[in-house]
Design an enzyme around this catalytic site. Structure first.
Site, PDB file in Angstrom:
ATOM      1  N   LYS A  88       0.781  -1.345  -0.201  1.00  0.00           N
ATOM      2  CA  LYS A  88      -0.084  -0.076   0.128  1.00  0.00           C
ATOM      3  C   LYS A  88       0.803   1.238   0.121  1.00  0.00           C
ATOM      4  CE  LYS A  88      -2.502  -1.284   3.551  1.00  0.00           C
ATOM      5  NZ  LYS A  88      -1.828  -2.414   3.693  1.00  0.00           N
ATOM      6  N   CYS A 183     -12.395   0.965  17.470  1.00  0.00           N
ATOM      7  CA  CYS A 183     -11.048   0.549  16.988  1.00  0.00           C
ATOM      8  C   CYS A 183     -10.059   0.364  18.470  1.00  0.00           C
ATOM      9  CB  CYS A 183     -10.448   1.356  16.234  1.00  0.00           C
ATOM     10  SG  CYS A 183      -8.938   1.003  15.567  1.00  0.00           S
ATOM     11  N   MET A 184      -9.867   1.445  18.874  1.00  0.00           N
ATOM     12  CA  MET A 184      -8.945   1.644  20.026  1.00  0.00           C
ATOM     13  C   MET A 184      -9.441   1.838  21.414  1.00  0.00           C
ATOM     14  SD  MET A 184      -6.313   0.628  18.347  1.00  0.00           S
ATOM     15  CE  MET A 184      -5.116   0.556  19.722  1.00  0.00           C
ATOM     16  N   MET A 374      -7.486  -6.100  16.817  1.00  0.00           N
ATOM     17  CA  MET A 374      -8.969  -5.989  16.977  1.00  0.00           C
ATOM     18  C   MET A 374      -9.489  -7.055  17.359  1.00  0.00           C
ATOM     19  SD  MET A 374      -9.953  -2.939  16.472  1.00  0.00           S
ATOM     20  CE  MET A 374      -8.307  -2.229  17.044  1.00  0.00           C
ATOM     21  N   GLY A 411      -4.368   0.739  14.892  1.00  0.00           N
ATOM     22  CA  GLY A 411      -4.807   0.629  13.609  1.00  0.00           C
ATOM     23  C   GLY A 411      -4.734   1.663  12.536  1.00  0.00           C
ATOM     24  N   GLN A 412      -4.984   3.156  13.007  1.00  0.00           N
ATOM     25  CA  GLN A 412      -5.289   4.002  11.867  1.00  0.00           C
ATOM     26  C   GLN A 412      -3.614   4.786  12.172  1.00  0.00           C
ATOM     27  OE1 GLN A 412      -9.261   5.568  11.391  1.00  0.00           O
ATOM     28  NE2 GLN A 412      -9.295   4.972  13.274  1.00  0.00           N
TER      29      GLN A 412
END
Ligand SMILES: Nc1nc2c(c(=O)[nH]1)N[C@H]1C(S)=C(S)[C@@H](COP(=O)(O)OP(=O)(O)OC[C@H]3O[C@@H](n4cnc5c(=O)[nH]c(N)nc54)[C@H](O)[C@@H]3O)O[C@H]1N2
Ligand SMILES: Nc1nc2c(c(=O)[nH]1)N[C@H]1C(S)=C(S)[C@@H](COP(=O)(O)OP(=O)(O)OC[C@H]3O[C@@H](n4cnc5c(=O)[nH]c(N)nc54)[C@H](O)[C@@H]3O)O[C@H]1N2
Ligand code: SF4
Ligand SMILES: [Mo]
Length: 854
Positions: A88, A183-184, A374, A411-412
């Site tokens: 990516k 998510c977190m 996750m 994640g982000q």
């Protein structure tokens, strides 16, 4: 512990496919200053940046010619990735150039067209801004509870900071929450409960030094490829380095593991307790560490499930955060039922495997790194599972040492830097501060120059994410603004609010504003779409999983009339706050006059100057000595060691230091005019041989035992909280016999809006498939390529079956990714959440599967 030849070859291939050093060092020379430079090869102008995608936070170098990105390569000077990127990362340049970039503001005149491809027309910025501002102001004046902002861990730091400031101080509303809630949130509550401060102790250098890796429901090969290749590199180069992969499905990450342990959903709680029990019953824990540093607690149990709206206000809902002290012996007694035999029966993991894993934690010399994402956080007991992982690392003293520690992966790209650090959660203020603490409100008022008591109106947390969308479905939301997310695809239980059926009309009543770069599921429901600058079309900053804040420079201009998100926010803020005053001054100028000129409708400086000015204000939160009033409040906070350091824990350096060093990990300390980053928090600096003193935290009180100091909890000590096994929200029955696990795959980012517009990535992974075991396929009479209908208590969707997917679920479990808008799996995913963190459990909805004939 051996890994078969086949497994070894496969693992190496996976590592190579997922990440590799990009570009050569020589072609990147000349970029180390962190400022734009002419390319060494004379090709184009070069800029330093950070990848737009995952929480690894890889540094990249963008090369520009004629206002166009011509290449993106790994940045060898960013210490997080040292030049490594995944696939990516290679294609980053192309995310800007999809054919259907949004370049003009769009307005929907007829809300009944929501959910269709019709109904949006082009408009001027002025018309769109006026419309949005008047709707927001009207809702605000009539009923503040009916407005909300839904943000993101993909929002750059200074943008998130200003959004939070506008919402919290400008509108006096706590109805702002980020997608990081999905998510977190469980990780955050875990950190705060245990350490009174958010984010991990360790850093990525741990990967190069660990003896044992344990992944607890993290598919790093697909989701954190750069770190996964550091993991596999360490495994291949280090003597006897092992990797245990725990999860509910076999993934690409399992391929390279020495042992994969598939457990039944939620029994990860029991497995961690079983390890703790082994350490305690056999006196194999680190006694000195336990005595010096820890306290023991237990909390409310049998907490049921937050499936319906009444849960948070119910009797049990109100007590889920309660904890009470217990003795070590009481803790030991609570653990006693978690024998190897009992845990094996519950989890399905063989006794020998559990024993082997427990011995890893009992081995005093083994440097053990636990990694989770996750699988642990999106869990109806997500906060509890975070606790249980800290429990085994704290009992064994395996924390805050090079190569050794519990590492919660984010994640982000800026889940840490923005969502968690600048106050975009409904209960927070910048820098770990919370709205309900009066001291924190006074401190924030001092920095924002607000009259004392001004923020008392927002002492109650606002709506969390799931609540925002549930309220919208009921018609209780008048105005919703979203940015850097695609809620109409990513939220769980989409069936609840996407507006089919008679009692589901709320979405048509809510005025919805979406900041976007491409048409998405969410723009289909928007009343206004603001076209915005994407990634390096403006300057910004991300904060990654190892606490590194890095700047990405503006490299090219946005296309057409697309504008910086922050400009749109300023333009709405100035209109909504028109006529409002703070301390006798125009409210907008009071809050944002330092960066924005209302009359010119523009920022006072360029991107760099604007970002620097915001950063310098934000930085005061963790450097109170920069502001007299704030310093006085901090100095007097509780008057204790703990109170005093509360505001200092995240110290940040001046903006330009981040450019010069290609990112720095907080806390950052100034020593003789040099700003030093911290690699291991809580560590007093006495490190093992071979580690640089420079860059090691000196926080805390030197001389404490074991060379660690939990500086934010010096008085109260980190907590080991006993959390029992409790079952998932749903378990399979005759009507819904399968567990449905959802997640992601390497090539695509979340809802696919950016990566599916890159032909190479789209071709590599063109459709979302339901991965099933051969056994289940045979029983259901389906084969690869057949279409099936997947139905849950919440909704349904159609999808094609595959037994050849990258994930291999055991019989009784199926898996699908959520990147494909034509395969909207979240129509069927439950929105039941962890009662402590309010994070939904996307990992175990029960479903039925039926073949679609024809
Ligand atoms: N390619 C790519 N990479 C990404 C992203 C992306 O969209 N695409 N997104 C980023 C983001 S925001 C995130 S949050 C991360 C997510 O990163 P991960 O969490 O690693 O990925 P997922 O696919 O969400 O989760 C799959 C894992 O959940 C585990 N699991 C399922 N049920 C349970 C359970 O009951 N207990 C435990 N312990 N584990 C369970 C499975 O075993 C599997 O390992 O990825 C980040 N990286
Ligand atoms: N089934 C299932 N669903 C899940 C999960 C799961 O595991 N399973 N995981 C959840 C998790 S962990 C997460 S983090 C969420 C992520 O969910 P979202 O954040 O809602 O999904 P994204 O696709 O990342 O949406 C980001 C959007 O921002 C746009 N964008 C890009 N750059 C900019 C910009 O500069 N400004 C603005 N305004 N927009 C921009 C992109 O085009 C994209 O549409 O998904 C959640 N949903
Ligand atoms: S997606 Fe993640 S691993 Fe890949 S280049 Fe970007 S930050 Fe690095
Ligand atoms: Mo996420």
């Amino acid at each position: 512990m051996d890994i078969s030849r086949r497994g070894f070859v496969k693992a190496t291939a996976v590592a190579l496919a997922s990440a590799a050093a990009a570009g050569t060092m020589s072609s990147l020379m000349g970029c180390s200053s962190g400022n734009a430079t002419a390319g060494a090869a004379g090709e184009g102008q070069k800029y330093t940046a950070v990848c737009r995608f995952c929480g690894c936070g890889c540094g990249v170098i963008c090369e520009v010619k004629d206002n166009k990105l011509i290449s993106v390569t790994g940045d060898p000077d960013n210490q997080s990735n040292r030049g490594l990127n995944c696939v990516k990362g290679y294609y980053l340049a192309k995310i800007l150039y999809g054919e259907d970039r949004l370049t003009v503001p769009l307005i929907r005149d007829d809300s009944s067209t929501k959910g269709t491809d019709e109904g949006l027309r082009e408009a001027t910025w002025d018309e769109a801004l006026e419309l949005v501002s008047s709707k927001l102001k009207e809702t605000w004046k009539n009923d503040k509870n009916r407005l909300a902002f839904w943000g993101s861990g993909q929002q750059p730091i200074t943008e998130g900071y200003c959004t939070a400031k506008f919402w919290k101080a400008g509108l006096l509303s706590n109805n702002i929450d980020p997608n990081a809630r999905l998510c977190m949130a469980s990780a955050v509550v875990g950190f705060m409960n245990v350490f009174q401060t958010d984010e991990p102790a360790g850093c990525y250098e741990d990967f190069d030094n660990a003896d044992v890796f344990v992944t607890w429901g993290a598919n790093m090969a697909e989701a954190h490829p750069m770190l996964y290749s550091r993991l596999t590199a360490r495994k291949l180069s280090g003597e006897g380095v092992r990797h245990y992969d725990l999860g509910t499905i076999k993934t690409r990450t399992s391929e390279s593991a020495d042992k994969t342990m598939l457990f039944k959903p939620n029994t990860d709680l029991a497995i961690a307790n079983c390890i703790a029990n082994y350490l305690v019953q056999n006196k194999l824990y680190d006694e000195a560490f336990v005595n010096d540093h820890l306290q023991f607690k237990q909390g409310t149990e049998n907490i049921g499930n937050a499936t319906d709206d009444g849960y948070d206000a119910s009797d049990v809902g109100k007590t889920v955060d309660d904890v009470a002290p217990i003795t070590f012996d009481e803790f030991a007694a609570r653990l006693a039922p978690y024998t190897f035999e009992y845990t094996s029966e519950l989890s399905g993991v063989p006794v020998e495997d559990l024993e082997e894993l427990a011995k890893v934690f009992a081995d005093k010399d083994a440097k053990v790194m636990s990694l989770w994402t996750m699988g642990v956080n999106q869990h109806n007991r997500g906060t509890w599972m975070n606790h249980n992982l800290y429990n085994i690392h704290l009992l064994s003293g395996k924390i805050a040492k090079p190569g050794c520690g519990p590492f919660s992966l984010t994640g982000q790209p800026s889940a840490c830097g923005t969502a968690r650090e600048v106050g975009t959660f409904s209960h927070r203020l910048p820098a770990d501060l919370v709205v309900k603490n009066p001291q924190h409100r006074r401190y924030t008022e001092a920095i924002w120059d607000l009259p004392e008591g001004y923020l008392d109106e927002i002492q109650k947390p606002g709506m969390h994410t799931v609540k925002i969308f549930r309220e919208m479905s009921k018609g209780n939301l008048g105005f919703l603004w979203t940015a850097h997310n695609n809620w109409a695809q990513s939220m769980p239980n989409l069936t609840r609010f996407l507006g089919k059926g008679e009692d589901n009309q709320g979405i048509f009543d809510t005025f919805i504003v979406v900041n976007e770069v491409y048409p998405t599921m969410s723009t289909k429901y928007a009343d206004v779409v603001f076209p915005v600058a994407l990634w390096v079309e403006r300057e910004g900053q991300f904060g990654n999983a190892e606490r590194r804040s890095s700047v990405f420079e503006k490299a090219v201009d946005p296309p057409g009339e697309a504008k910086w998100d922050l400009w749109a926010i300023m333009e709405v803020a100035r209109r909504v706050l028109d006529g409002e005053q703070i301390d006798g001054e125009d409210a907008f100028d009071h809050l944002f006059g330092f960066i924005y000129d209302k009359d010119a409708a523009d920022f006072k400086g360029d991107d760099r100057e604007t970002n620097r000015a915001i950063w310098e204000e934000y930085r005061i939160f963790s450097n109170p000595s920069m502001n007299e009033k704030a310093k006085a409040i901090n100095d007097n906070a509780d008057g204790t060691f703990e109170g005093k350091l509360k505001m200092e824990a995240k110290q940040l350096a001046p903006y330009d230091e981040y450019l010069a060093h290609h990112g720095l990990t907080w806390p950052v300390r100034e020593v003789d005019g040099t700003w030093l980053p911290t690699k291991w928090r809580f560590s007093n600096g006495a490190q093992e041989d071979g580690f640089d003193e420079v860059g090691v935290a000196q926080y805390g009180t030197p001389g404490l035992a074991n060379d660690v100091s939990f500086y934010k909890s010096a008085k109260s000590k980190p907590s080991v909280v006993f959390r029992p096994y409790e079952p998932p929200a749903e378990t399979p029955d005759s009507e819904f016999p399968f567990y449905f696990v959802t997640g992601r795959l390497l090539e695509h980012w979340h809802t696919g809006t950016m990566t599916r517009r890159i032909p190479e990535l789209d071709r590599a992974l063109p459709e979302a498939l339901l991965n099933m075991s051969q056994e289940d396929c045979t029983a259901l009479g389906v084969k690869d390529g057949d279409m099936v209908k997947v139905t849950s208590r919440f909704g349904e969707f159609d999808i094609k079956v595959s037994t050849a997917g990258r994930t291999q679920p055991p019989a009784g479990t199926v898996f699908a990714p959520f990147f494909a808008e034509e395969t909207l799996i979240n129509l069927a995913v439950q929105d039941t959440y962890c009662p402590l963190s309010k994070e939904p459990d996307y990992k175990k909805t029960c479903v039925s599967i039926a073949k679609i004939e024809g």
